[in-house]
Motif scaffolding. Sequence first.
Motif, PDB file in Angstrom:
ATOM      1  N   ALA A 123       0.866  -1.174   0.000  1.00 38.95           N
ATOM      2  CA  ALA A 123       0.000   0.000   0.000  1.00 38.95           C
ATOM      3  C   ALA A 123       0.901   1.221   0.000  1.00 38.95           C
ATOM      4  CB  ALA A 123      -0.920   0.012   1.210  1.00 38.95           C
ATOM      5  N   VAL A 124       0.643   2.143  -0.915  1.00 38.16           N
ATOM      6  CA  VAL A 124       1.491   3.319  -1.085  1.00 38.16           C
ATOM      7  C   VAL A 124       0.829   4.537  -0.446  1.00 38.16           C
ATOM      8  CG1 VAL A 124       2.600   4.849  -2.767  1.00 38.16           C
ATOM      9  CG2 VAL A 124       2.383   2.385  -3.251  1.00 38.16           C
ATOM     10  N   VAL A 125       1.569   5.254   0.373  1.00 36.91           N
ATOM     11  CA  VAL A 125       1.111   6.512   0.942  1.00 36.91           C
ATOM     12  C   VAL A 125       1.933   7.637   0.316  1.00 36.91           C
ATOM     13  CG1 VAL A 125       0.846   7.910   3.030  1.00 36.91           C
ATOM     14  CG2 VAL A 125       0.396   5.446   3.110  1.00 36.91           C
ATOM     15  N   LEU A 126       1.242   8.563  -0.326  1.00 37.25           N
ATOM     16  CA  LEU A 126       1.897   9.704  -0.957  1.00 37.25           C
ATOM     17  C   LEU A 126       1.930  10.859   0.035  1.00 37.25           C
ATOM     18  CD1 LEU A 126       0.078   9.522  -4.419  1.00 37.25           C
ATOM     19  CD2 LEU A 126       2.261   8.476  -3.778  1.00 37.25           C
ATOM     20  N   GLY A 127       3.130  11.208   0.494  1.00 38.72           N
ATOM     21  CA  GLY A 127       3.282  12.261   1.483  1.00 38.72           C
ATOM     22  C   GLY A 127       3.814  11.713   2.785  1.00 38.72           C
ATOM     23  N   ALA A 128       4.450  12.585   3.553  1.00 35.83           N
ATOM     24  CA  ALA A 128       5.012  12.163   4.837  1.00 35.83           C
ATOM     25  C   ALA A 128       4.700  13.177   5.928  1.00 35.83           C
ATOM     26  CB  ALA A 128       6.522  11.969   4.713  1.00 35.83           C
ATOM     27  N   LEU A 184      -1.407  14.148   0.244  1.00 33.60           N
ATOM     28  CA  LEU A 184      -0.917  15.473  -0.110  1.00 33.60           C
ATOM     29  C   LEU A 184      -2.097  16.410  -0.368  1.00 33.60           C
ATOM     30  CD1 LEU A 184       1.758  14.300  -2.700  1.00 33.60           C
ATOM     31  CD2 LEU A 184       2.237  15.126  -0.377  1.00 33.60           C
ATOM     32  N   SER A 185      -1.856  17.690  -0.250  1.00 27.59           N
ATOM     33  CA  SER A 185      -2.918  18.671  -0.503  1.00 27.59           C
ATOM     34  C   SER A 185      -2.997  19.048  -1.981  1.00 27.59           C
ATOM     35  CB  SER A 185      -2.690  19.924   0.342  1.00 27.59           C
ATOM     36  OG  SER A 185      -1.416  20.488   0.066  1.00 27.59           O
ATOM     37  N   VAL A 186      -2.097  18.513  -2.777  1.00 25.08           N
ATOM     38  CA  VAL A 186      -2.075  18.800  -4.210  1.00 25.08           C
ATOM     39  C   VAL A 186      -2.149  17.496  -4.982  1.00 25.08           C
ATOM     40  CG1 VAL A 186      -0.739  20.919  -3.926  1.00 25.08           C
ATOM     41  CG2 VAL A 186       0.457  18.742  -4.244  1.00 25.08           C
ATOM     42  N   ASP A 198      -6.683  -4.525 -10.129  1.00 30.31           N
ATOM     43  CA  ASP A 198      -7.606  -4.602  -8.984  1.00 30.31           C
ATOM     44  C   ASP A 198      -7.272  -3.593  -7.892  1.00 30.31           C
ATOM     45  OD1 ASP A 198      -5.239  -5.735  -8.102  1.00 30.31           O
ATOM     46  OD2 ASP A 198      -6.214  -7.347  -6.968  1.00 30.31           O
ATOM     47  N   ALA A 199      -6.408  -2.645  -8.185  1.00 29.62           N
ATOM     48  CA  ALA A 199      -5.971  -1.677  -7.170  1.00 29.62           C
ATOM     49  C   ALA A 199      -7.045  -0.629  -6.892  1.00 29.62           C
ATOM     50  CB  ALA A 199      -4.682  -0.990  -7.617  1.00 29.62           C
ATOM     51  N   ALA A 200      -6.927  -0.015  -5.731  1.00 26.36           N
ATOM     52  CA  ALA A 200      -7.794   1.087  -5.343  1.00 26.36           C
ATOM     53  C   ALA A 200      -6.950   2.335  -5.133  1.00 26.36           C
ATOM     54  CB  ALA A 200      -8.554   0.757  -4.064  1.00 26.36           C
ATOM     55  N   VAL A 201      -7.555   3.486  -5.404  1.00 24.19           N
ATOM     56  CA  VAL A 201      -6.884   4.770  -5.213  1.00 24.19           C
ATOM     57  C   VAL A 201      -7.766   5.633  -4.318  1.00 24.19           C
ATOM     58  CG1 VAL A 201      -6.051   6.877  -6.332  1.00 24.19           C
ATOM     59  CG2 VAL A 201      -5.706   4.654  -7.441  1.00 24.19           C
ATOM     60  N   MET A 202      -7.171   6.156  -3.245  1.00 24.69           N
ATOM     61  CA  MET A 202      -7.909   6.974  -2.290  1.00 24.69           C
ATOM     62  C   MET A 202      -7.301   8.366  -2.217  1.00 24.69           C
ATOM     63  SD  MET A 202      -8.534   6.239   1.747  1.00 24.69           S
ATOM     64  CE  MET A 202      -9.524   7.356   2.739  1.00 24.69           C
ATOM     65  N   ASP A 203      -8.170   9.371  -2.194  1.00 22.68           N
ATOM     66  CA  ASP A 203      -7.715  10.752  -2.034  1.00 22.68           C
ATOM     67  C   ASP A 203      -8.339  11.288  -0.753  1.00 22.68           C
ATOM     68  OD1 ASP A 203      -6.714  13.332  -2.416  1.00 22.68           O
ATOM     69  OD2 ASP A 203      -6.966  13.167  -4.583  1.00 22.68           O
ATOM     70  N   LEU A 209     -14.921  16.657  -4.502  1.00 24.17           N
ATOM     71  CA  LEU A 209     -15.093  15.257  -4.130  1.00 24.17           C
ATOM     72  C   LEU A 209     -14.385  14.350  -5.139  1.00 24.17           C
ATOM     73  CD1 LEU A 209     -16.568  13.409  -2.062  1.00 24.17           C
ATOM     74  CD2 LEU A 209     -18.388  13.207  -3.746  1.00 24.17           C
ATOM     75  N   GLU A 210     -14.617  14.629  -6.423  1.00 26.67           N
ATOM     76  CA  GLU A 210     -13.957  13.870  -7.495  1.00 26.67           C
ATOM     77  C   GLU A 210     -12.708  14.636  -7.906  1.00 26.67           C
ATOM     78  OE1 GLU A 210     -14.042  10.524 -10.363  1.00 26.67           O
ATOM     79  OE2 GLU A 210     -14.678  10.939  -8.332  1.00 26.67           O
ATOM     80  N   THR A 211     -11.599  14.332  -7.251  1.00 28.34           N
ATOM     81  CA  THR A 211     -10.346  15.018  -7.541  1.00 28.34           C
ATOM     82  C   THR A 211      -9.794  14.538  -8.886  1.00 28.34           C
ATOM     83  OG1 THR A 211      -9.021  13.317  -6.454  1.00 28.34           O
ATOM     84  CG2 THR A 211      -9.845  15.126  -5.069  1.00 28.34           C
ATOM     85  N   PRO A 212      -8.872  15.293  -9.468  1.00 28.57           N
ATOM     86  CA  PRO A 212      -8.243  14.827 -10.706  1.00 28.57           C
ATOM     87  C   PRO A 212      -7.623  13.438 -10.567  1.00 28.57           C
ATOM     88  CG  PRO A 212      -7.735  17.135 -10.346  1.00 28.57           C
ATOM     89  CD  PRO A 212      -8.438  16.667  -9.116  1.00 28.57           C
ATOM     90  N   LEU A 213      -7.045  13.138  -9.398  1.00 24.39           N
ATOM     91  CA  LEU A 213      -6.448  11.813  -9.175  1.00 24.39           C
ATOM     92  C   LEU A 213      -7.517  10.722  -9.222  1.00 24.39           C
ATOM     93  CD1 LEU A 213      -4.021  10.021  -8.411  1.00 24.39           C
ATOM     94  CD2 LEU A 213      -4.619  10.450  -6.001  1.00 24.39           C
ATOM     95  N   LEU A 214      -8.646  10.944  -8.549  1.00 24.03           N
ATOM     96  CA  LEU A 214      -9.713   9.945  -8.554  1.00 24.03           C
ATOM     97  C   LEU A 214     -10.310   9.796  -9.945  1.00 24.03           C
ATOM     98  CD1 LEU A 214     -11.672  10.509  -5.221  1.00 24.03           C
ATOM     99  CD2 LEU A 214      -9.995   8.746  -5.761  1.00 24.03           C
TER     100      LEU A 214
END
Length: 264
Positions: A123-128, A184-186, A198-203, A209-214
């Motif tokens: 599981a990848v977390v973007l940001g620290a 991240l906030s960006v 089968d991966a999931a992406v969470m923002d 609500l529907e961010t560019p990433l989602l």
Amino acid sequence: MKAGVTGWPIAHSLSPLLHTAWLEAAGLDATYDALPAETEADFDTLVARGRSGGLRGFNITAPWKERALAAADTVSDTARRAGSVNLLVFEDGHAVGDSTDGLGLVGALAEQAPALDLTGRPAVVLGAGGASRAAVVALIDAGAQVRIVNRSRDRAEALVAELGGVVMEAYEALQGAALVVNALSVRPDVDLSLLPDDAAVMDMTYRPLETPLLAAARERGLIGVDGLAMLIGQARPSFQALFGMAPPLVDVRAKALAHLGEAG
């Protein structure tokens, strides 16, 4: 009974809408309001109100989660590991600190990606930053192999040294990952084509609500998990702690979407 949510800015928060809907459905004689705290002194005043019995408790958002941790007399293990407190409850002048952010993340995944099994999977977390810490704790507890991607490697390595996981570059981290969480906030610069089907992406954000990433994740055919689900997920245990009962069965998501002017 008075409770609320504090931070700065705080007028945009949807937490009062969620909690008020539950309070009205439960018929409780209580309020949950936005409690602005622009300065450290403002925040400390709210804590003093709680200790004196003027507030049952309150949720905390940026930038005061670490200050809330320092203000608490007793802190849950989850909050201590996350390094922040997003809920203070007062008992006879005693401040009890907890973090429900991780529960919010797990609840959002259970709701919007119910088939996702993180056990033993990356599981990848973007940001620290602060938002990342609760996510890392929750994902490690869920059995995931946590990978941290962050522009400042030193900060990511400090987080990993304290909480666990491993620091990786984005290209390597995304390969084979079951989940990507954007803390991240960006919008992050990541290549979603590297993820398995089968991966999931969470923002974590919910404005929009529907961010560019989602949107990009759904276009790629991946499961999208939005920040509103996480907000509601962390609000439920907060309501229980503040008001001594589980939230009533009310469609607070629909109320929040109507407020945001977005379709469900």
